[in-house]
Design a protein around this motif. Sequence first.
Motif, PDB file in Angstrom:
ATOM      1  N   ALA A 189     -18.197 -14.907  10.103  1.00 45.88           N
ATOM      2  CA  ALA A 189     -19.208 -13.761  10.566  1.00 45.88           C
ATOM      3  C   ALA A 189     -18.929 -12.814   9.625  1.00 45.88           C
ATOM      4  O   ALA A 189     -20.516 -11.442  10.114  1.00 45.88           O
ATOM      5  N   LEU A 190     -18.980 -12.641   8.774  1.00 45.48           N
ATOM      6  CA  LEU A 190     -18.528 -11.383   8.141  1.00 45.48           C
ATOM      7  C   LEU A 190     -19.491 -11.517   7.323  1.00 45.48           C
ATOM      8  O   LEU A 190     -20.688 -10.554   7.240  1.00 45.48           O
ATOM      9  N   PHE A 191     -19.557 -12.711   6.665  1.00 47.93           N
ATOM     10  CA  PHE A 191     -21.185 -12.808   5.954  1.00 47.93           C
ATOM     11  C   PHE A 191     -21.952 -12.145   6.606  1.00 47.93           C
ATOM     12  O   PHE A 191     -22.787 -12.277   5.862  1.00 47.93           O
ATOM     13  N   ALA A 192     -22.001 -12.744   7.479  1.00 50.07           N
ATOM     14  CA  ALA A 192     -23.615 -12.488   8.037  1.00 50.07           C
ATOM     15  C   ALA A 192     -23.712 -11.739   8.836  1.00 50.07           C
ATOM     16  O   ALA A 192     -25.206 -10.771   8.694  1.00 50.07           O
ATOM     17  N   SER A 193     -23.093 -10.438   9.024  1.00 50.02           N
ATOM     18  CA  SER A 193     -23.259  -9.417   9.256  1.00 50.02           C
ATOM     19  C   SER A 193     -23.382  -7.826   8.375  1.00 50.02           C
ATOM     20  O   SER A 193     -24.089  -7.642   8.141  1.00 50.02           O
ATOM     21  N   ALA A 194     -22.476  -8.688   7.280  1.00 55.38           N
ATOM     22  CA  ALA A 194     -23.125  -8.368   5.374  1.00 55.38           C
ATOM     23  C   ALA A 194     -24.681  -8.711   5.537  1.00 55.38           C
ATOM     24  O   ALA A 194     -25.853  -7.447   4.851  1.00 55.38           O
ATOM     25  N   PHE A 195     -25.021  -9.437   5.606  1.00 60.82           N
ATOM     26  CA  PHE A 195     -26.950  -9.439   5.481  1.00 60.82           C
ATOM     27  C   PHE A 195     -27.820  -9.759   6.463  1.00 60.82           C
ATOM     28  O   PHE A 195     -28.689  -8.454   6.006  1.00 60.82           O
ATOM     29  N   ASN A 196     -27.255  -9.330   7.547  1.00 55.83           N
ATOM     30  CA  ASN A 196     -27.753  -8.108   8.737  1.00 55.83           C
ATOM     31  C   ASN A 196     -28.331  -6.886   8.606  1.00 55.83           C
ATOM     32  O   ASN A 196     -29.034  -6.481   9.307  1.00 55.83           O
ATOM     33  N   LEU A 197     -27.003  -6.543   7.865  1.00 50.03           N
ATOM     34  CA  LEU A 197     -26.821  -4.387   7.469  1.00 50.03           C
ATOM     35  C   LEU A 197     -28.395  -4.722   6.809  1.00 50.03           C
ATOM     36  O   LEU A 197     -28.821  -3.607   6.856  1.00 50.03           O
ATOM     37  N   LEU A 198     -27.912  -5.688   5.929  1.00 50.43           N
ATOM     38  CA  LEU A 198     -29.793  -5.465   5.030  1.00 50.43           C
ATOM     39  C   LEU A 198     -30.794  -5.962   5.643  1.00 50.43           C
ATOM     40  O   LEU A 198     -32.450  -4.949   5.358  1.00 50.43           O
ATOM     41  N   LEU A 199     -31.182  -6.672   6.662  1.00 53.26           N
ATOM     42  CA  LEU A 199     -31.862  -7.399   7.287  1.00 53.26           C
ATOM     43  C   LEU A 199     -32.552  -6.702   8.251  1.00 53.26           C
ATOM     44  O   LEU A 199     -34.187  -6.800   8.636  1.00 53.26           O
ATOM     45  N   GLY A 200     -31.777  -6.739   9.254  1.00 53.34           N
ATOM     46  CA  GLY A 200     -31.747  -5.946  10.526  1.00 53.34           C
ATOM     47  C   GLY A 200     -31.390  -4.774  10.374  1.00 53.34           C
ATOM     48  O   GLY A 200     -32.790  -4.538  11.419  1.00 53.34           O
ATOM     49  N   TYR A 201     -31.239  -3.602   9.416  1.00 49.27           N
ATOM     50  CA  TYR A 201     -31.432  -2.970   9.801  1.00 49.27           C
ATOM     51  C   TYR A 201     -32.106  -1.977   8.876  1.00 49.27           C
ATOM     52  O   TYR A 201     -32.793  -1.108   8.465  1.00 49.27           O
ATOM     53  N   GLY A 202     -32.504  -2.864   7.506  1.00 47.86           N
ATOM     54  CA  GLY A 202     -33.188  -2.364   6.464  1.00 47.86           C
ATOM     55  C   GLY A 202     -35.220  -2.984   6.349  1.00 47.86           C
ATOM     56  O   GLY A 202     -35.201  -3.162   5.825  1.00 47.86           O
ATOM     57  N   GLY A 253     -30.747  -6.696  13.894  1.00 46.24           N
ATOM     58  CA  GLY A 253     -30.507  -6.282  14.806  1.00 46.24           C
ATOM     59  C   GLY A 253     -29.720  -5.687  15.400  1.00 46.24           C
ATOM     60  O   GLY A 253     -29.783  -4.467  15.855  1.00 46.24           O
ATOM     61  N   SER A 254     -28.459  -6.392  15.779  1.00 46.36           N
ATOM     62  CA  SER A 254     -27.762  -6.217  16.533  1.00 46.36           C
ATOM     63  C   SER A 254     -26.539  -6.376  15.507  1.00 46.36           C
ATOM     64  O   SER A 254     -26.343  -6.853  14.538  1.00 46.36           O
ATOM     65  N   ILE A 255     -24.722  -6.391  16.408  1.00 48.56           N
ATOM     66  CA  ILE A 255     -23.953  -6.064  15.863  1.00 48.56           C
ATOM     67  C   ILE A 255     -23.177  -7.362  16.275  1.00 48.56           C
ATOM     68  O   ILE A 255     -22.475  -8.361  15.357  1.00 48.56           O
ATOM     69  N   ALA A 256     -23.458  -7.521  17.171  1.00 45.53           N
ATOM     70  CA  ALA A 256     -22.853  -8.747  17.693  1.00 45.53           C
ATOM     71  C   ALA A 256     -23.279 -10.066  17.815  1.00 45.53           C
ATOM     72  O   ALA A 256     -23.198 -11.242  17.403  1.00 45.53           O
ATOM     73  N   GLY A 257     -24.689 -10.156  16.945  1.00 47.96           N
ATOM     74  CA  GLY A 257     -25.706 -11.207  16.804  1.00 47.96           C
ATOM     75  C   GLY A 257     -25.094 -11.747  15.652  1.00 47.96           C
ATOM     76  O   GLY A 257     -25.349 -13.041  16.308  1.00 47.96           O
ATOM     77  N   PRO A 258     -25.452 -11.750  14.836  1.00 44.64           N
ATOM     78  CA  PRO A 258     -24.807 -11.984  13.107  1.00 44.64           C
ATOM     79  C   PRO A 258     -23.694 -13.260  14.066  1.00 44.64           C
ATOM     80  O   PRO A 258     -23.270 -14.104  12.808  1.00 44.64           O
ATOM     81  N   ILE A 259     -22.251 -12.611  14.150  1.00 43.20           N
ATOM     82  CA  ILE A 259     -20.868 -13.282  14.929  1.00 43.20           C
ATOM     83  C   ILE A 259     -21.063 -14.332  15.925  1.00 43.20           C
ATOM     84  O   ILE A 259     -20.602 -15.772  15.641  1.00 43.20           O
TER      85      ILE A 259
END
Length: 324
Positions: A50-63, A265-271
Amino acid sequence: MIVAEDYETVADSRRSHPAQRVLVLALIGVLLLLPLWVYPVLLMKLMCFALFASAFNLLLGYGGLLSFGHAAFFGGAAYVTAHALKVWEINPEFAILTGVGAALGLGLVIGLLAVRRQGIYFAMVTLALSQMFYFFCLQAPFTHGEDGIQGFSRGKLFGIVDLADSTTLYYFVAAMFVASLFAIWRIVHSPFGMILQAVRENEQRAISLGYSVQRYKLGAFVMSAGFAGLAGSLKALLFQFATLTDVNWHMSGEVILMTLLGGIGSIAGPIVGAGLVVTLQNHLATSGFPVTTVLGATFIVCVLLFRRGIVGELRHRLPAWRRK
């Protein structure tokens, strides 16, 4: 296809909702009580991914940057942490910091080369550099090739807390997981995060306003690599081994799948996405049924019914349900 309206807008992300505090307290409470009913090792594996996916989401979802090479940071940090624990025999907290530092350095090198490109070219550059790192890990003496690094002790946290006990390790991983999610949330809601989302929405307008777009992209890439490295370090500490599987391109594809299933683009999605994938893998591992087939079918259903991902679709439909 994800369009701009599917993301959390800049204006919305600056609002403070009381429900957010309730959700955070609920998450902490659930994490504290879950080991009473669920196997702690499974929970720790879920939090790592979940942390790995959240890290990836920081790049894809918000960047808005799609990387096909995030396994390099995840697996690279796992190798460095395992090597530090087995060969250098340092405390686990220093081993984790060493792994995260290696991921940050690798992210800086790859990021400097990749952020000069856009779209599919950016994705292909990250994939190519990640595969180069994979072959480096295959040939490097300290990684032990296909055997990987294994058979090391978890050590004692700060020289006092013995992490050999699964319950003790669980609460340490849970604390790191919650702290990392809070850090990502702060980054997203900081001025840096606002500009990063503006770059995602309209890069040319951000350039016209005088922002150095490449610097913001590089910053997001390096921070995403650091959090991915932390996830890899925790996974190596949990299972007490690091192998080529952690740096293989399949791992990069797996984290993309997790993020898209939950919703970008959300905090909960990758989790949610990581929880779904890890749970399916765990329950189907001994069934004899092909796991990849189930994951593929799940992804197809998600694409057809949840265009924005599970969390994204719920967020989109919830206001309409409330109006009804």
